[in-house]
Motif scaffolding. Structure first.
Motif, PDB file in Angstrom:
ATOM      1  N   TRP A  37      29.260  67.200  75.528  1.00  0.00           N
ATOM      2  CA  TRP A  37      29.786  65.974  74.917  1.00  0.00           C
ATOM      3  C   TRP A  37      29.944  64.939  76.025  1.00  0.00           C
ATOM      4  O   TRP A  37      30.733  65.134  76.951  1.00  0.00           O
ATOM      5  N   THR A  38      29.213  63.849  75.927  1.00  0.00           N
ATOM      6  CA  THR A  38      29.328  62.760  76.886  1.00  0.00           C
ATOM      7  C   THR A  38      29.817  61.522  76.156  1.00  0.00           C
ATOM      8  O   THR A  38      29.239  61.116  75.152  1.00  0.00           O
ATOM      9  N   THR A  39      30.893  60.928  76.626  1.00  0.00           N
ATOM     10  CA  THR A  39      31.473  59.773  75.944  1.00  0.00           C
ATOM     11  C   THR A  39      31.967  58.742  76.939  1.00  0.00           C
ATOM     12  O   THR A  39      32.443  59.085  78.026  1.00  0.00           O
ATOM     13  N   GLU A  40      31.826  57.493  76.553  1.00  0.00           N
ATOM     14  CA  GLU A  40      32.400  56.380  77.314  1.00  0.00           C
ATOM     15  C   GLU A  40      33.685  55.881  76.669  1.00  0.00           C
ATOM     16  O   GLU A  40      34.267  54.903  77.121  1.00  0.00           O
ATOM     17  N   ILE A  41      34.126  56.556  75.620  1.00  0.00           N
ATOM     18  CA  ILE A  41      35.249  56.053  74.824  1.00  0.00           C
ATOM     19  C   ILE A  41      36.597  56.476  75.389  1.00  0.00           C
ATOM     20  O   ILE A  41      37.502  55.652  75.540  1.00  0.00           O
ATOM     21  N   ILE A  42      36.754  57.738  75.696  1.00  0.00           N
ATOM     22  CA  ILE A  42      38.075  58.240  76.080  1.00  0.00           C
ATOM     23  C   ILE A  42      37.973  59.201  77.251  1.00  0.00           C
ATOM     24  O   ILE A  42      37.025  59.979  77.365  1.00  0.00           O
ATOM     25  N   ASP A  43      38.964  59.120  78.131  1.00  0.00           N
ATOM     26  CA  ASP A  43      39.046  59.987  79.300  1.00  0.00           C
ATOM     27  C   ASP A  43      40.412  60.662  79.278  1.00  0.00           C
ATOM     28  O   ASP A  43      41.437  59.985  79.345  1.00  0.00           O
ATOM     29  N   MET A  99      41.676  54.871  77.192  1.00  0.00           N
ATOM     30  CA  MET A  99      40.701  54.431  76.201  1.00  0.00           C
ATOM     31  C   MET A  99      39.849  53.333  76.827  1.00  0.00           C
ATOM     32  O   MET A  99      40.364  52.273  77.184  1.00  0.00           O
ATOM     33  N   ARG A 100      38.560  53.610  76.971  1.00  0.00           N
ATOM     34  CA  ARG A 100      37.644  52.648  77.603  1.00  0.00           C
ATOM     35  C   ARG A 100      38.178  52.192  78.959  1.00  0.00           C
ATOM     36  O   ARG A 100      37.979  51.060  79.380  1.00  0.00           O
ATOM     37  N   MET A 139      37.664  50.239  70.769  1.00  0.00           N
ATOM     38  CA  MET A 139      37.039  51.547  70.586  1.00  0.00           C
ATOM     39  C   MET A 139      35.568  51.434  70.220  1.00  0.00           C
ATOM     40  O   MET A 139      34.731  52.199  70.699  1.00  0.00           O
ATOM     41  N   GLY A 146      33.906  48.432  73.224  1.00  0.00           N
ATOM     42  CA  GLY A 146      33.976  48.759  74.648  1.00  0.00           C
ATOM     43  C   GLY A 146      34.922  47.925  75.464  1.00  0.00           C
ATOM     44  O   GLY A 146      35.224  48.272  76.609  1.00  0.00           O
TER      45      GLY A 146
END
Length: 279
Positions: A15-21, A29-30, A50, A53
């Motif tokens: 799972w690769t996401t730029e939304i949440i860390d 969030m971002r 969300m 970006g």
């Protein structure tokens, strides 16, 4: 053969996401820490963050919020709202009632905003290629009708001769255009669609809530594919309110009509099963 380190890297990349860390004790969030967003960012701003970006300006957020507010509900005769209420009387929880209602927000009921955005986007593309506004909109309308039929999403309303929501929304778009917040191209396209439909049909078919929110979402730069999702976020508020109200009113297994109002039976008259009385 993969090493243990390679397997871990593969798992992390699943799972690769730029939304949440997220890590223990931290949520961003971002890139924005959640504790800094809380109390400083409105819900419409959070939706924008969300999906897009980054955070919108105050004026962009105001327009987005207006569109979301305008479409929250349209009464228990709307199929999605009716379904949420009927579902509650069948004994399901609020989340089940909401899911049942959202699941019918498809192409015909709930999809007009996205479809209208697609129509506007086609016209805007033709304008970008050099076509005059009126010719671009005319061609986009013809292309839409050829592919989808004569019903134009975002114009006309089965209940309202003039939709009381669209005028206010379009006025807000004009205010935003005057301030340089939006360009105003999609507002012009929408108004041109209305003018062409009036000329072709000999009567005014005014822009409705779907056409007006499509103008706003397009002016704000949302992709047409997000149109239905944004509408669902809005209408979910009404769905929740009606489901909750029905749960407080009570009732068991309420169908679409009171039980003393019969449906129409159009099949054969009562008849005997062949061979029933034969020995």
């Amino acid at each position: 053969m993969k090493s243990a380190e390679d397997i871990v890297r593969d798992a992390q990349a699943w799972w690769t996401t730029e939304i949440i860390d997220i890590e223990p004790g931290k949520i961003a969030m971002r890139g924005y820490p959640i504790e800094e967003l809380i109390g400083n960012v409105s819900f419409p701003q959070m939706i924008w963050l969300m999906v897009r970006g980054d955070l919108p300006t105050a004026e962009q957020s105001r327009l987005l919020e207006a569109a979301l507010v305008a479409a929250v509900d349209h009464g228990p005769h709307a199929p999605s709202i009716a379904i949420s209420r009927m579902a509650v009387t069948c004994g399901v929880e609020l989340n089940n009632a909401m899911a049942s209602a959202v699941n019918v927000l498809a192409g015909i009921h709930g999809g007009a905003g996205q479809q209208c955005m697609e129509l506007y986007a086609d016209a805007a593309k033709r304008i970008g290629e050099g076509a005059p506004l009126d010719e671009a909109v005319e061609a986009a309308l013809d292309a839409y009708i050829a592919e989808n039929g004569k019903v134009i999403p975002g114009f006309g309303h089965r209940f309202h001769p003039i939709d009381p929501r669209s005028g206010k929304l379009l006025a807000m778009v004009e205010e935003a255009r005057a301030k340089g917040v939006v360009e105003g191209l999609y507002s012009q396209i929408g108004q041109q669609v209305e003018a062409i439909l009036e000329r072709r049909k000999g009567k005014r078919i005014p822009m409705n809530i779907d056409g007006a929110t499509a103008v706003i979402y397009a002016e704000l730069g949302f992709a047409p594919e997000l149109g239905r999702g944004l509408f669902i976020l809005s209408r979910s508020v009404g769905i929740l309110a009606h489901a909750w109200e029905q749960s407080q009113q009570g009732g068991r297994i309420k169908g679409p009509m009171p039980k003393n109002i019969p449906y129409t039976y159009a099949g054969p008259a009562r008849r005997a099963v062949p061979g029933k009385n034969q020995a």
